[in-house]
Design a protein around this motif. Structure first.
Motif, PDB file in Angstrom:
ATOM      1  N   PRO A 182       0.809  -1.068   0.127  1.00  0.00           N
ATOM      2  CA  PRO A 182      -0.011   0.100  -0.059  1.00  0.00           C
ATOM      3  C   PRO A 182       0.826   1.373   0.000  1.00  0.00           C
ATOM      4  O   PRO A 182       1.754   1.292   0.832  1.00  0.00           O
ATOM      5  CB  PRO A 182      -0.916  -0.082   1.238  1.00  0.00           C
ATOM      6  CG  PRO A 182      -0.680  -1.554   1.679  1.00  0.00           C
ATOM      7  CD  PRO A 182       0.522  -2.029   1.149  1.00  0.00           C
ATOM      8  N   GLY A 183       0.437   2.287  -0.552  1.00  0.00           N
ATOM      9  CA  GLY A 183       1.169   3.642  -0.946  1.00  0.00           C
ATOM     10  C   GLY A 183       2.397   3.536  -2.026  1.00  0.00           C
ATOM     11  O   GLY A 183       2.921   4.507  -2.231  1.00  0.00           O
ATOM     12  N   VAL A 184       2.635   2.317  -2.665  1.00  0.00           N
ATOM     13  CA  VAL A 184       3.203   2.261  -3.790  1.00  0.00           C
ATOM     14  C   VAL A 184       2.558   2.638  -4.895  1.00  0.00           C
ATOM     15  O   VAL A 184       1.497   1.942  -5.291  1.00  0.00           O
ATOM     16  CB  VAL A 184       3.969   0.985  -3.903  1.00  0.00           C
ATOM     17  CG1 VAL A 184       4.777   0.869  -5.273  1.00  0.00           C
ATOM     18  CG2 VAL A 184       4.952   0.499  -2.852  1.00  0.00           C
ATOM     19  N   LEU A 185       2.997   3.524  -5.955  1.00  0.00           N
ATOM     20  CA  LEU A 185       2.350   4.026  -7.233  1.00  0.00           C
ATOM     21  C   LEU A 185       2.995   3.492  -8.326  1.00  0.00           C
ATOM     22  O   LEU A 185       2.068   3.057  -9.264  1.00  0.00           O
ATOM     23  CB  LEU A 185       2.558   5.490  -7.516  1.00  0.00           C
ATOM     24  CG  LEU A 185       1.784   6.438  -6.433  1.00  0.00           C
ATOM     25  CD1 LEU A 185       2.370   6.827  -5.019  1.00  0.00           C
ATOM     26  CD2 LEU A 185       1.444   7.876  -7.064  1.00  0.00           C
ATOM     27  N   VAL A 234      11.308   2.850  -7.515  1.00  0.00           N
ATOM     28  CA  VAL A 234      10.150   2.869  -6.946  1.00  0.00           C
ATOM     29  C   VAL A 234       9.512   4.053  -6.341  1.00  0.00           C
ATOM     30  O   VAL A 234      10.457   5.222  -6.122  1.00  0.00           O
ATOM     31  CB  VAL A 234      10.283   1.902  -5.437  1.00  0.00           C
ATOM     32  CG1 VAL A 234       8.978   2.019  -4.604  1.00  0.00           C
ATOM     33  CG2 VAL A 234      10.637   0.561  -5.695  1.00  0.00           C
ATOM     34  N   VAL A 235       8.339   4.249  -6.774  1.00  0.00           N
ATOM     35  CA  VAL A 235       7.610   5.614  -6.444  1.00  0.00           C
ATOM     36  C   VAL A 235       6.595   5.329  -5.393  1.00  0.00           C
ATOM     37  O   VAL A 235       5.820   4.332  -5.581  1.00  0.00           O
ATOM     38  CB  VAL A 235       7.027   6.124  -7.618  1.00  0.00           C
ATOM     39  CG1 VAL A 235       6.598   7.806  -7.425  1.00  0.00           C
ATOM     40  CG2 VAL A 235       7.984   6.213  -8.999  1.00  0.00           C
ATOM     41  N   ALA A 236       6.513   6.028  -4.358  1.00  0.00           N
ATOM     42  CA  ALA A 236       5.615   5.805  -3.218  1.00  0.00           C
ATOM     43  C   ALA A 236       5.082   7.194  -2.566  1.00  0.00           C
ATOM     44  O   ALA A 236       5.830   8.296  -2.754  1.00  0.00           O
ATOM     45  CB  ALA A 236       6.000   4.834  -2.256  1.00  0.00           C
ATOM     46  N   GLU A 237       4.231   7.037  -1.701  1.00  0.00           N
ATOM     47  CA  GLU A 237       3.573   8.064  -1.173  1.00  0.00           C
ATOM     48  C   GLU A 237       4.514   8.852  -0.392  1.00  0.00           C
ATOM     49  O   GLU A 237       4.375  10.025   0.005  1.00  0.00           O
ATOM     50  CB  GLU A 237       2.212   7.745  -0.653  1.00  0.00           C
ATOM     51  CG  GLU A 237       1.069   7.416  -1.290  1.00  0.00           C
ATOM     52  CD  GLU A 237       0.588   8.543  -2.131  1.00  0.00           C
ATOM     53  OE1 GLU A 237       0.860   9.652  -2.097  1.00  0.00           O
ATOM     54  OE2 GLU A 237      -0.280   8.462  -3.296  1.00  0.00           O
ATOM     55  N   ASP A 238       5.256   8.290   0.457  1.00  0.00           N
ATOM     56  CA  ASP A 238       6.368   8.933   1.393  1.00  0.00           C
ATOM     57  C   ASP A 238       7.714   7.958   1.364  1.00  0.00           C
ATOM     58  O   ASP A 238       7.701   6.866   0.875  1.00  0.00           O
ATOM     59  CB  ASP A 238       5.728   8.923   2.956  1.00  0.00           C
ATOM     60  CG  ASP A 238       5.875   7.525   3.563  1.00  0.00           C
ATOM     61  OD1 ASP A 238       6.517   7.373   4.354  1.00  0.00           O
ATOM     62  OD2 ASP A 238       4.616   6.768   3.345  1.00  0.00           O
ATOM     63  N   MET A 296       7.421  12.927 -15.164  1.00  0.00           N
ATOM     64  CA  MET A 296       6.309  12.998 -16.492  1.00  0.00           C
ATOM     65  C   MET A 296       5.381  11.658 -16.798  1.00  0.00           C
ATOM     66  O   MET A 296       4.140  11.961 -16.808  1.00  0.00           O
ATOM     67  CB  MET A 296       7.326  13.143 -17.541  1.00  0.00           C
ATOM     68  CG  MET A 296       8.047  14.186 -17.915  1.00  0.00           C
ATOM     69  SD  MET A 296       9.218  14.486 -19.140  1.00  0.00           S
ATOM     70  CE  MET A 296       8.234  14.376 -20.398  1.00  0.00           C
ATOM     71  N   ARG A 297       6.208  10.632 -16.218  1.00  0.00           N
ATOM     72  CA  ARG A 297       5.529   9.454 -16.426  1.00  0.00           C
ATOM     73  C   ARG A 297       3.865   9.529 -15.388  1.00  0.00           C
ATOM     74  O   ARG A 297       2.805   9.533 -15.726  1.00  0.00           O
ATOM     75  CB  ARG A 297       5.862   8.251 -15.901  1.00  0.00           C
ATOM     76  CG  ARG A 297       6.424   7.575 -17.123  1.00  0.00           C
ATOM     77  CD  ARG A 297       5.598   6.775 -18.105  1.00  0.00           C
ATOM     78  NE  ARG A 297       6.141   6.212 -18.983  1.00  0.00           N
ATOM     79  CZ  ARG A 297       6.484   4.682 -18.910  1.00  0.00           C
ATOM     80  NH1 ARG A 297       6.323   4.225 -17.574  1.00  0.00           N
ATOM     81  NH2 ARG A 297       7.246   4.209 -19.946  1.00  0.00           N
ATOM     82  N   LEU A 298       4.003   9.826 -14.081  1.00  0.00           N
ATOM     83  CA  LEU A 298       3.013  10.002 -13.219  1.00  0.00           C
ATOM     84  C   LEU A 298       2.333  11.298 -13.244  1.00  0.00           C
ATOM     85  O   LEU A 298       1.133  11.316 -12.722  1.00  0.00           O
ATOM     86  CB  LEU A 298       3.725   9.794 -11.884  1.00  0.00           C
ATOM     87  CG  LEU A 298       4.141   8.316 -11.636  1.00  0.00           C
ATOM     88  CD1 LEU A 298       4.841   8.369 -10.158  1.00  0.00           C
ATOM     89  CD2 LEU A 298       2.985   7.390 -11.446  1.00  0.00           C
TER      90      LEU A 298
END
Lengths: 295, 195, 761
Positions: C63-66, C114-118, C269-271
């Motif tokens: 959870p939290g990973v985009l 990895v891209v995540a909320e925090d 750019m992707r997100l």
């Protein structure tokens, strides 16, 4: 370098801490000063499931005499030991060692019990505990037991503590008459882990003859090392330069043997085994010289 | 996640943010954090970004704050551990022992239309400025708090002691020697002023 | 306003310092954008291997990973070389992709993002990315990489070398055949690097509506970064805005384009969300450029009366696993500095870049010149000992005399190799200034006193030349406003050196207006002209001269408005006044423009002097006195330049005594914390004595020479020579750094040591 997740509880007193510890199971850790544990968590080398925070417990923040001996509560900060000007004579090594732990802000937070329980092979206080024949009091919800320092440190970062036990006190027995102790350490620069350390305690009789000698070494083996041959060589004689040199040589060879017995003797940069042996020789020489000077 | 069974569960669960109230610079700072969040991250999350992270393992000292008056590494303290303590950060330092600046004395920086931001500098800050004790400024807040704690706790610290304590932090730009000189200058000035 | 005291030459208080003292200054990690997310780079745990499988499912499920990106999601791009002369035919296939493509070549190489909320969640998720690597044999040292049958890092380089820079001057063979004395030694500089207190950090935001990408945090060479990113991301450079914020030290490693400089904007750019990355310290030790590791086989031919004839320098310079944005500079710069400030009849330098399975290397303050100076000056001390000559006297007899300026070695011109040409200065007089001012005689007496009291003490010297003022050019604009203020725009960067103060001083003098009225702006690529950035001690020189020219242009434009010569017009609180009394509002004037071209870099002279003691029992070295001298041409702000010199020298002492990036034989880095990589602190350092001399160069109107790195260049060499002097002839020679206690003990081992069994002093 963010710590992995854990459950957290703050204990108001030792009984509550012990209850929490039992409740939390095998992967729980006690959080005292946090000066060793939190960096390990930042590197994700430690992953406790639960942390029991004992930092606010006030009942175990004492340094008191006990029939000639000394009792130190687990939550005494290194800074408090460093500043305890009454710790002289037999207890001098304790105060000196505390002043060499990490940097000043680390000594503000770090605790005596935490340092002993962490059992880093390059830590200062375990060496002093070995030199002063200390024992530690371990408490669980079921009761308490006392373990001599020699039986407490088992391997690097491993002690006799059970998962539900807390180290609540370190006790130093009443010293033989005339005992004095000093601590010597070599760091590449201040605040670093020690490349070698030595706590030396000597009691001299009225004629200047050593009646009781302890030489304990740090950073040279998996646990604090007693240089027994050096102790025996010094016992029964005067602290002459020649005797000190011989004892230092014996201590260095004890250090060499200890290093050889374990691959995991705490790798510190720039610290080959030959170099550590040389350092032990120098540190023991310097310690004995200081003990001789004052006699 | 655990089964303590009591209604008042003593455990803060790992991934549930809790509200923590902190006493920072004599103000109440409320933050919502997981138990694992460090005090440094919590302060920074609350906008107090003068507390900087240079190593996150307690060696560089860029995150040094005063906790109950003494310097500590805010990266080695959990935010939940700091409940009930008085915290001082660099943001609370200006106004300490300030002196009105005389006409013509360099006060603000005048840059970007912010003449000094209105803040007066403490004697320690001024000594850093006047003694060339900073260049890039990243380590400066940590050194200021370390110095502040030392000067309050041990006003008569020897030169050797000042050097030893200030060697707790790392300044890559100056090496730290000009910082020692600045703190010694504050010691002397305070002594002369009889404070 | 007519007869203002010039600001240039005064130690004007530095600007912006209050923001640094109050914590208000904003560094990259202090910036936030609404809706931002955080990235974490997944890095290779092995030094060499083929990626067999990369499983991101578990990380994505947290959870939290985009998002999790791998090389398959990226265009097939490489981080380009920044300087044309640092690029060769060999370099293109050796450049680094932002994420490893099939093969990993060093521990720490990015393999996924990895891209995540925090940031906490991002770190949790990064641990869950499953990277399956089939390991390959590792070339963990230059020796291993160049040995017979060594594992090959890149298809295009069968011998694991990049390219060799060769310099030839005079008839080397003839000079050696005439020599009375020949000295040979193999000298090794170790791997260490800049380690600024602020790690790298980036924040990227993409606005789909305008197609504009903004990147905060890229300092040093922001215009190049803009151009490179524009090309790699398929945007025009005009669609990329790079904004510099406060910077916590650069020293060569920060602000170069790195893999993360592509990855962070790519994710933004992707997100379609702002993306933030803050490097952590453990990452920094494997991700940010390393530097310095080189081996030099030095050979000197001299006459018996101490005249230098010729030298040969065969150098091997570690490039790490890829060629990064600084191209072949790790091998090129030492070659340019091998000869140094001496009048050689002949020399031959061959400097080869070597690929190893370790973090790629780049420039660190005083790059190449610090290594070359260490090798040459150590070799010269060995020669002095051989000849029985005082080390200062040996230098004295061979420094290029002032009358020979401008001086050039007659090396044939080659592409990629700037000419080694010394424009101006008085090397012998500057050297004597250091010896006099620092008290060489007194230091040698102090050494004797220490030795008589049973201590090991030594004095060491190291003159050097430093390349600076690297072109090609800088531009500047100067605008006047009706409120009486002036804005200067230029394309260099501030890395915490106070360059904004120095440039305002130059502008104020050129305009004859108060310093306080001038603002310097260089932080945003949309607001400032093209620029080349802050490296090679170039900012003050290039931008300063461009600003002086722009100010002159503004005065000419003002004269066209109000009459008279440019030298006769005056600015007075928002009004420009001509000699005949005509006035005009200053804000109406078009901006003055200036451009300063510097086709060839310049060199400047300096020297370092050190007094050390060594504890024979522990090997601990203590620097008791350390002095550095540098010819800055002209000191715009003496205090700031002194601070730069002293700071650089402090770093040099750290590099000589403490710092080392150690690897094991499997290419695993062992120095990934400040517990293992030891940084100098106040307790390790003396107060640095700084001597600034000014021999203005005729090659730019302000007479400036580079200075920002110079305190570094001679320092490790001087410390090494001092330690060697302290250890004496009975010890093994100092041939490699760092001189940690353990290494010093090794040099002393087996020699009779006066203190090993005696007491603590």
């Amino acid at each position: 370098m963010k710590p992995p997740p854990f459950a957290y509880a703050r204990a108001a007193g030792v009984p509550e801490a012990l209850a929490l510890l039992r409740d939390a199971g095998e992967d729980a850790k006690i959080l005292a000063g946090g000066q060793s544990l939190v960096p390990l968590m930042a590197y994700r080398l430690a992953r406790p499931s639960h942390l029991v925070d004992i930092g606010r417990i006030t009942t175990h923040r004492y340094v008191r005499g006990d029939g000639g001996g000394l009792r130190v509560g687990a939550l005494v900060r290194h800074l408090e030991l460093e500043r305890a000007t009454g710790l002289t004579g037999p207890w001098q090594a304790l105060r000196e060692a505390a002043g060499r732990i990490g940097h000043h802000p680390v000594r503000v937070r770090g605790t005596c019990g935490g340092s002993l329980a962490h059992a880093d092979p390059s830590a200062e206080l375990p060496v002093v505990a070995a030199a002063l024949d200390a024992s530690v009091t371990l408490q669980s919800a079921d009761g308490t037991r006392t373990v001599p320092a020699a039986d407490f440190f088992l391997a690097p970062f491993i002690t006799a503590l059970e998962p539900d036990e807390m180290l609540v006190e370190v006790a130093f027995p009443a010293p033989p008459p005339g005992l004095r102790s000093v601590f010597e350490e070599f760091q590449v620069h201040s605040g670093d882990f020690a490349l070698a350390s030595a706590a030396v305690a000597v009691a001299l009789d009225g004629d200047g003859v050593a009646t009781h000698v302890r030489v304990a070494l740090g950073s040279v083996g998996p646990v604090p090392v007693r240089a027994r041959e050096a102790e025996e060589a010094l016992t029964g004689g005067r602290l002459t330069e020649r005797a000190a040199a011989e004892a230092a040589r014996l201590a260095a060879s004890a250090a060499g043997a200890a290093a050889g017995s374990s691959a995991a003797s705490g790798e510190v940069p720039g610290g080959g085994a030959d170099f550590r042996r040389e350092l032990v020789r120098t540190l023991v020489t310097r310690a004995l010289d200081r003990l001789k000077e004052k006699s | 996640m655990n089964e303590t069974g009591s209604r008042q569960d003593p455990w803060l669960p790992p991934l549930d943010p809790v509200t923590v109230e902190l006493d920072v610079n004599d103000s109440l700072v409320t933050c919502t954090v997981e138990p694992r969040r460090t005090l440094a991250d919590a302060l920074r999350g609350a906008g107090l970004t003068g507390t900087r992270l240079g190593c996150e393992h307690g060696v560089c000292g860029a995150c040094t704050v005063l906790l109950d008056g003494r310097p500590v590494r805010a990266c080695l303290v959990l935010a939940v551990q700091a409940r009930g303590s008085r915290i001082r950060t660099v943001e609370g330092l200006s106004g300490e022992r300030e002196e009105p600046t005389g006409p013509g004395e360099y006060e603000g920086n005048g840059e970007n239309g912010e003449p000094g931001g209105g803040a007066r500098l403490s004697d320690v800050q001024r000594a850093f400025r006047d003694g060339g004790a900073l260049q890039c400024g990243f380590c400066t807040p940590g050194f200021l708090m370390l110095a502040q704690g030392l000067l309050a706790d041990e006003p008569d610290a020897s030169a050797e002691r000042v050097t030893d304590v200030l060697s707790s932090n790392i300044c890559r730009c100056t090496g730290g020697v000009p910082i020692v000189s600045a703190v010694r200058a504050v010691q002397r000035a305070r002594k002369e002023a009889g404070s | 306003m007519n007869h203002r005291t010039p600001s240039v030459g005064t130690s004007t208080p530095r600007r912006g310092v209050d923001d640094l003292l109050t914590g208000r200054a904003r560094y990259a990690a202090d910036l936030d954008r609404p809706g931002q997310v955080h990235v974490r780079v997944v890095r290779s745990p092995l030094a060499h291997g083929r990626i067999a499988a990369l499983d991101t499912a578990e990380a994505l499920a947290l959870p939290g990973v985009l998002a999790v990106y791998t090389a398959d999601d990226l265009p097939d791009v490489r981080i380009p070389v920044r300087l044309p002369f640092a690029e060769t035919a060999e370099t293109p296939p050796l450049l680094q992709p932002p994420l490893a493509r099939g093969t990993v070549r060093y521990v720490g190489e990015p393999v996924a993002l990895v891209v995540a909320e925090d940031p906490y969640t991002a770190e949790d998720a990064a641990e869950l990315v499953d990277v399956d690597i089939d390991d390959l044999d590792v070339a963990a040292t230059m020796a291993a990489a160049t040995a017979e049958g060594a594992p090959r890092l890149h298809e295009s380089s069968p011998d694991n070398t990049v390219s060799t820079v060769s310099l030839r001057h005079g008839d080397v063979e003839a000079a050696f055949s005439r020599a009375d004395v020949v000295v040979r030694e193999r000298l090794t500089m170790h791997r260490h690097t800049a380690v600024p207190m602020e790690t790298r950090g980036l924040l990227a935001e993409y606005e789909p509506a305008t197609g504009l990408l903004t990147l905060w945090g890229g300092a040093k060479v922001k215009h190049f970064t803009r151009q490179a990113l524009g090309a790699m991301l398929g945007l025009g450079p005009e669609r990329v805005r790079v904004v510099e914020v406060h910077v916590g030290g650069g020293f060569g490693v920060r602000g170069e384009p790195y893999p993360e400089d592509f990855l962070v904007p790519f994710a933004a750019m992707r997100l379609g969300r702002p993306v933030k990355w803050t490097e952590d310290r453990a990452e920094h030790f494997v991700a940010t450029n390393h530097a310095r590791e080189q081996e030099h086989e030095w050979e000197i031919a001299a006459t018996s009366d101490g005249r230098l004839l010729a030298f040969r320098d065969r150098a091997w310079c570690d490039q790490g696993a890829y060629v990064r944005s600084q191209g072949i500079l790790p091998g090129l710069l030492p070659a340019l500095h091998a000869a140094g400030p001496y009048r050689w009849e002949a020399f031959a330098v061959d400097s080869t870049g070597v690929l190893t399975n370790r973090t790629p290397t780049g420039t660190y303050r005083g790059p190449g010149m610090t290594e070359a100076t260490f090798a040459r000056e150590r070799a010269l001390d060995l020669l002095a000992a051989e000849l029985g000559l005082d080390p200062a006297e040996l230098r004295r007899r061979n420094l290029i005399p002032a009358a020979a300026m401008p001086f050039a070695f007659d090396a044939p011109e080659q592409p990629h190799v700037p000419p080694v040409r010394y424009e101006s200065g008085d090397f012998p007089a500057s050297f004597e200034t250091l010896l006099d001012a620092a008290g060489y005689e007194a230091l040698t007496r102090e050494r004797q006193r220490l030795r008589r009291s049973g201590r090991l003490a030594g004095v060491g010297l190291a003159p050097y030349v430093e390349i600076g003022a690297v072109g090609p050019f800088e531009e500047a604009f100067v605008e006047a406003a009706d409120d009486g203020t002036f804005t200067v725009r230029t394309g260099v960067s501030s890395l915490g050196q106070g360059v904004e103060t120095v440039l305002a001083q130059i502008a104020a003098d050129a305009l004859s207006v108060p310093f306080e009225d001038v603002t310097v702006d260089f932080s945003d690529t949309t607001a400032v002209p093209m620029g080349f950035g802050a490296f090679a001690s170039r900012s003050t020189l290039l931008a300063g001269n461009a600003i002086a020219l722009a100010a002159r242009d503004l005065l000419a434009k003002a004269a066209a408005e109000v009459g008279g010569d440019p030298g006769e017009v005056r600015f007075d609180r928002g009004t420009v006044r001509g000699p005949g009394g005509a006035t005009a509002p200053a804000g109406r004037l078009p901006a003055g423009h200036g451009r300063f071209d510097k086709p060839h870099p310049g060199f400047s002279f300096g020297a370092a002097l050190s007094l050390v003691t060594v504890d024979a029992a522990t090997g601990a070295v203590r620097v008791l006195r350390h002095a550095v001298l540098h010819d800055v041409g002209r000191a715009v702000n003496p205090e700031l330049v002194r601070g730069q010199l002293a700071g650089a020298a402090s770093q040099g002492i750290g590099g000589a005594l403490l710092e080392e990036l150690v690897y094991d034989e499997q290419g695993q880095p062992l120095s990934t914390s400040f517990g293992d990589y030891l940084m100098p602190t106040a307790a390790d350092l003396p107060e640095i004595d700084v001597f600034v001399v000014e021999y203005p160069t005729p090659t730019n109107p302000l007479g400036l020479k580079g200075a920002g790195e110079s305190g570094m260049v001679g320092t490790p060499a001087a410390v090494a020579n001092a330690v060697a002097d302290a250890l004496g002839a009975a010890a093994r020679p100092v041939t490699r750094l760092p001189l940690t206690p353990g290494n010093v003990r090794e040099l002393l081992r087996g020699t009779p040591s006066p203190q090993a069994t005696t007491v603590h002093p």
